[in-house]
Scaffold this motif. Structure first.
Motif, PDB file in Angstrom:
ATOM      1  N   SER A 441      64.969  18.224  52.116  1.00  0.00           N
ATOM      2  CA  SER A 441      64.983  17.436  53.343  1.00  0.00           C
ATOM      3  C   SER A 441      63.707  16.611  53.469  1.00  0.00           C
ATOM      4  N   ASP A 442      63.764  15.593  54.308  1.00  0.00           N
ATOM      5  CA  ASP A 442      62.598  14.750  54.563  1.00  0.00           C
ATOM      6  C   ASP A 442      61.459  15.574  55.157  1.00  0.00           C
ATOM      7  N   GLU A 443      61.790  16.460  56.113  1.00  0.00           N
ATOM      8  CA  GLU A 443      60.761  17.308  56.733  1.00  0.00           C
ATOM      9  C   GLU A 443      60.174  18.299  55.731  1.00  0.00           C
ATOM     10  N   VAL A 467      64.390  11.339  51.303  1.00  0.00           N
ATOM     11  CA  VAL A 467      63.023  10.880  51.560  1.00  0.00           C
ATOM     12  C   VAL A 467      63.052   9.776  52.610  1.00  0.00           C
ATOM     13  N   GLY A 468      62.238   9.957  53.677  1.00  0.00           N
ATOM     14  CA  GLY A 468      62.242   9.009  54.778  1.00  0.00           C
ATOM     15  C   GLY A 468      60.871   8.841  55.396  1.00  0.00           C
ATOM     16  N   ALA A 472      56.801   9.478  54.064  1.00  0.00           N
ATOM     17  CA  ALA A 472      55.876   8.346  53.954  1.00  0.00           C
ATOM     18  C   ALA A 472      54.614   8.596  54.775  1.00  0.00           C
ATOM     19  N   PHE A 473      54.783   9.144  55.977  1.00  0.00           N
ATOM     20  CA  PHE A 473      53.634   9.425  56.837  1.00  0.00           C
ATOM     21  C   PHE A 473      52.722  10.463  56.194  1.00  0.00           C
ATOM     22  N   LEU A 493      63.328   4.462  52.948  1.00  0.00           N
ATOM     23  CA  LEU A 493      61.987   3.964  53.244  1.00  0.00           C
ATOM     24  C   LEU A 493      62.035   2.466  53.535  1.00  0.00           C
ATOM     25  N   THR A 494      61.090   1.997  54.329  1.00  0.00           N
ATOM     26  CA  THR A 494      61.038   0.593  54.721  1.00  0.00           C
ATOM     27  C   THR A 494      59.787  -0.070  54.166  1.00  0.00           C
ATOM     28  N   GLN A 495      59.690  -1.375  54.396  1.00  0.00           N
ATOM     29  CA  GLN A 495      58.494  -2.100  53.971  1.00  0.00           C
ATOM     30  C   GLN A 495      57.254  -1.571  54.672  1.00  0.00           C
TER      31      GLN A 495
END
Length: 558
Positions: A441-443, A467-468, A472-473, A493-495
């Motif tokens: 999971s992302d968490e 992955v989200g 990233a944080f 993920l975003t820019q």
């Protein structure tokens, strides 16, 4: 207990105050029993009740019997209450005595708040990090819209040695000799030429010139059997310590090995490192000959040697069980499960590196004994594509592999977030972690990075679909030493996430972004000015930076 709870000997509930009255009451009860022909005692009470049901009783007898049964039930309940009270009182007395005897022990009653703090302290670092990550959703959502300064750190110019090595690799045909060139520069030049696909007999002759201690060639596809025999016979086998002939499938055969040992029966007396990756014609017999002629062998790479069987593992265990420090048999599909697989693996006492990637025979039970008793020195481990491995195996890794620095658990479908918890709690010195194609999971990944990310140099999240923003944080906040990062096919993920990572991970050297379609041309232009070597996006060359390749697990040994 109230006096009314105790059954009396008369129907009027007359109170008994002296021994004489008690005796008189007993005599009256005996006379009444004799007159009414009632049975004496309570031992066979249930049987007597059944017999009495079968007889005809008048209304007065039935009322008296019902009252008597009620009083008996109350007496039994009173006795039980009295027994429980005595047990409780005796326990408190014994507890008080014990505490007085050991005055240093004190029992303090805890409030609900204190109990909550204790429960929180009992949680692992991973669990606490995961809970805090779930609570910071608002923080991520607010910071994701913040304007982040453009990446102004420009790419550093390559060194003179790097430029010279590239030019020499591109013009290898013009080089006449490599005399007086140190081994590490020969190795670098050989790797660059291997990337260009120009390894031939002439280059090998240059590499063996001047009796080097190392002969390294990563791409020996074009070598023939006779060519390899001549090269091995002409080199200085007494001083040779490292021999790397990867992708030598056509040249390493039984004929090559036997012919070589006819001409050089002493073999390689000083050889410590041997890599024959991709030698698909290598057999158990040829491996036995090589092992017999290399008594000092410490590291051996047999990845993708498909003709090897379980006998190869037994040969290595019998000859080098107490001395071998590095073993790679990943991708050797001929090594099937057999009864002695675990016992052969158990014989390796000092392994620093082990790769069993892609072996269908590997499961929790096969490697459990090895991890429990032989993994104290293990620093690099690859279990990639071992589909039967579960969280239980990862628990043993976290419990017993305390010195682990590099771990590859690529494409293990049965793993859950508990596996990440076991890794973070047990393996405190991880530098390289590969989680490719897993369902974490992302968490869970973010919590793993919060706890262990500070020591990571390499991280691979290729095709980890969950992955989200949390990951990233955590990457930006915790992974300050990260040099190699693979985020290919991480479509959530975003820019902004990528910009935050590049801005905060100041040590990052190489980034893979295959499958990223969520970036615009303006951002691509900004990335092109970054100091990070980015591979995988459109307008970037796939072969632009082969000298900055991602180190594989165990790469430092070969």
């Amino acid at each position: 207990m109230n006096s009314s709870d105790i059954p009396n000997d008369s129907r009027g509930n007359r109170r008994i105050t002296s021994d004489e009255e008690a005796i008189e009451a007993l005599l009256m009860a005996a006379n009444e029993v004799e007159n009414r022909d009632l049975p004496l005692g309570f031992q066979n009470h249930d049987v007597e009740m059944e017999e009495r049901k079968s007889t005809d009783l008048d209304d007065e007898d039935e009322a008296y019997l019902a009252n008597w049964q009620k009083q008996w039930a109350e007496e039994q309940a009173a006795r039980k209450r009295r027994h429980d009270y005595e047990v409780s009182r005796n326990y408190k007395v014994a507890r008080t005595f014990a505490l007085d005897l050991h005055s240093d022990l004190k029992i303090v009653e805890k409030t609900e708040e204190e109990e909550e703090v204790i429960r929180d302290e009992e949680k692992s670092e991973f669990q606490r990090a995961k809970e805090s990550i779930k609570k910071r959703r608002e923080e991520i959502s607010t910071t994701s819209d913040m304007e982040i300064d453009p990446m102004t750190v420009l790419r550093k110019a390559p060194t003179l040695v790097e430029l010279s090595a590239r030019v020499l690799a591109q013009n290898i045909v013009a080089i006449k000799s490599l005399k007086l060139v140190p081994d590490h520069l020969r190795k670098k030049l050989s790797y660059l030429v291997s990337g260009l696909g120009k390894v031939d007999t002439r280059l090998m002759e240059l590499l063996i010139e001047d009796s080097p201690n190392e002969i390294c060639a990563k791409n020996c596809v074009e070598l023939e059997e006779d060519d390899l025999i001549k090269i091995l016979c002409d080199c200085d086998r007494v001083s040779l310590k490292v021999l790397i002939l990867d992708l030598c499938g056509r040249s390493i055969t039984d004929y090559t090995i036997r012919e070589f040992f006819k001409r050089a029966p002493n073999g390689f007396p000083s050889l410590t490192t041997l890599s024959l990756q991709g030698a698909f014609c290598l057999t158990d017999i040829a491996l036995l000959l090589i092992s017999s002629s290399s008594p000092l062998l410490q590291f051996i790479n047999l990845t993708e040697c498909s003709l090897l069987t379980f006998r190869a593992l037994k040969i290595l265990a019998d000859k080098f069980g107490s001395t071998l420090r590095g073993l790679s048999i990943g991708g050797c599909q001929g090594i099937k499960w057999y009864k002695g697989f675990s016992s052969s693996l158990y014989k390796f006492e000092k392994l620093n590196y082990l790769s069993v990637a892609g072996l269908d025979s590997v499961n929790d039970g096969v490697v459990r004994t090895f991890f429990m008793f032989r993994s104290s020195n293990l620093t690099d481990l690859s279990l990639a594509n071992c589909n039967e491995v579960t969280d239980d195996c990862i628990w043993h890794i976290g419990r017993y592999c305390k010195k682990l620095e590099a771990l590859d658990i690529t494409d293990l479908d049965k793993l859950t977030d508990k596996a990440l918890e076991f890794i973070t709690e047990g393996c405190k010195y991880l530098r390289s972690l590969k989680l490719t194609s897993n369902g974490f999971s992302d968490e869970g990944i973010a919590a793993c990075l919060e706890v262990s990310g500070g020591s990571l140099n390499e991280l691979c999240l290729n095709k980890v679909r969950n992955v989200g923003p949390h990951t990233a944080f955590s990457l930006a906040e915790a992974c300050k030493r990260l040099q190699f990062l693979d985020l290919s096919w991480c479509r959530r993920l975003t820019q902004e996430d990528l910009r935050r990572i590049l801005r905060c991970c100041s040590s990052l050297r190489s980034l893979k972004l295959f499958g990223w379609t969520q970036v615009d041309d303006t951002f691509l232009e900004e990335l092109s000015r970054s100091h990070v070597h980015i591979t995988g996006l459109k307008m970037t060359s796939l072969y632009a930076h082969l000298d900055n390749f991602y180190p594989s697990v165990g790469a430092k040994f070969f």
